[in-house]
Enzyme design. Structure first.
Site, short mmCIF file in Angstrom:
data_model
loop_
_atom_site.label_atom_id
_atom_site.label_comp_id
_atom_site.label_asym_id
_atom_site.label_seq_id
_atom_site.Cartn_x
_atom_site.Cartn_y
_atom_site.Cartn_z
N GLU A 78 0.84 -1.19 0.00
CA GLU A 78 0.00 0.00 0.00
C GLU A 78 0.88 1.25 0.00
OE1 GLU A 78 -3.19 0.11 -0.32
OE2 GLU A 78 -3.58 -2.05 -0.17
N ASN A 98 -13.12 2.72 -4.52
CA ASN A 98 -13.07 3.70 -3.43
C ASN A 98 -13.07 5.11 -4.01
OD1 ASN A 98 -12.72 5.01 -0.99
ND2 ASN A 98 -10.53 4.58 -0.87
#
Length: 346
Positions: free
Chosen positions: A126, A183
């Site tokens: 990430e 998202n």
């Protein structure tokens, strides 16, 4: 030589030595990656057995994979054994921890039982914007495994490899641009750019954010008829280039329009004429005009690389973990990350 002159020379030599030591200590303390610092620094020669054991303390995202047979040999790495057996903690050559489970509290580090001189690897794919809790891990991890090129163990989301055999044809195109997003946050740069671009260009949006989720097997066939794919990263950080480029765009045979790190970073992974970078245009309208005015011959030039190169996706965590063994002989045995957060967010 008079006594006072001898004493003076000795004092000067001692002062010079103290200054040199002070400069060395200052340099070490100023670095977030420190050599030989902390309780768990590795000292002396660490001689592994003929076969290295990599202990996977927990599977990323709790998605376990079979480890039967010589898994790493399948990925071209010899003398490497992957295991998830916690009873091997005292024997393992390396232990690897994935940050997501540490971050959400699902997993705790076995600090009280850590063998002396055992390297621990912190892994995370990430971006810094989506990574929290790093301040808790000072002076713990010896090596890092991330998408950043300066990682001890570099694990990108994908790469281009020499192609063996003829290239598959570019899929037929009858649609302009697509975007897959789950998202959706209005403050994200990718959303801001999309909203500007969609005023001048037809963009079909898929994903949970638009209530049009695509099953894994549906993704590439759905995207293949499009000329362009918006490979927009959710945040812009050093070397952060994800499957949005490698799988969704290049894997589907679609030209990526990228938003992420600078063009120079993408060019470290891809031919310069294989993608379109948002930063090359002064406005979203100028970008839209460029995409819409693309003629057939100019569009085909985006795919010249496919004649000699093919996309390899790193989508199996076993392959990533086997890479620890491949890198092991080249890594310093005296390293520790004093401030992991400072390094990752640098």
């Amino acid at each position: 030589m008079p006594t006072y002159r001898l004493f003076s020379h000795q004092a000067m030599a001692a002062m010079a030595l103290l200054i040199a030591l002070w400069l060395l200590i200052s340099h070490l303390l100023s670095s977030s990656r420190v050599w030989g610092t902390g309780m768990w620094s590795l000292s002396g020669a660490f001689q592994p057995s003929s076969k290295l054991t990599v202990l996977i303390w927990h599977w990323p995202f709790n998605k376990s994979l079979p480890l039967d047979g010589d898994v790493c040999a399948h990925y071209g790495v010899v003398n490497c054994w992957l295991s998830t057996n916690h009873s091997l903690l005292s024997q393992a050559n390396v232990v690897v921890f994935h940050h997501q489970e540490l971050q959400n509290g699902a997993v705790r580090l076995p600090l009280a039982h850590r063998p002396l001189r055992q390297p621990w690897v912190w892994t995370n794919l990430e971006s810094p914007s989506n990574t929290q809790g790093l301040s808790r891990y000072r002076n713990i991890f010896n090596w890092v495994m991330t998408y950043r090129r300066d990682s001890d163990i570099f694990v990108p989301y994908g790469k281009l490899m020499p192609r063996h055999g003829p290239a598959p044809p570019v899929p037929a195109k009858n649609r302009m641009a697509a975007w897959v997003i789950s998202n959706y946050q209005r403050t994200q740069k990718r959303v801001v750019v999309y909203n500007q671009l969609s005023k001048h260009l037809q963009v079909d949006v898929f994903g949970r954010a638009n209530r049009k989720p695509l099953c894994p097997d549906c993704l590439l066939p759905t995207l293949a008829p499009y000329r362009f794919y918006l490979a927009f990263e959710n945040s812009q950080h050093r070397d952060y280039i994800t499957e949005k480029l490698w799988r969704n765009a290049l894997g589907a045979g679609v030209v990526p329009v990228v938003l992420g790190p600078p063009r120079s970073t993408y060019e470290a992974f891809l031919p310069a004429d294989s993608f379109v970078h948002v930063d090359d245009f002064s406005s979203a309208q100028e970008l839209a005009t460029f995409l819409k005015s693309m003629n057939a011959s100019r569009y085909q030039r985006f795919f010249v690389w496919r004649e000699r190169l093919a996309v390899h996706l790193y989508d199996d965590w076993r392959e990533r973990f086997c890479n620890i063994c491949a890198r092991y002989p080249h890594l310093s045995q005296n390293q520790i990350y004093r401030d992991l957060e400072a390094w990752f967010k640098s």
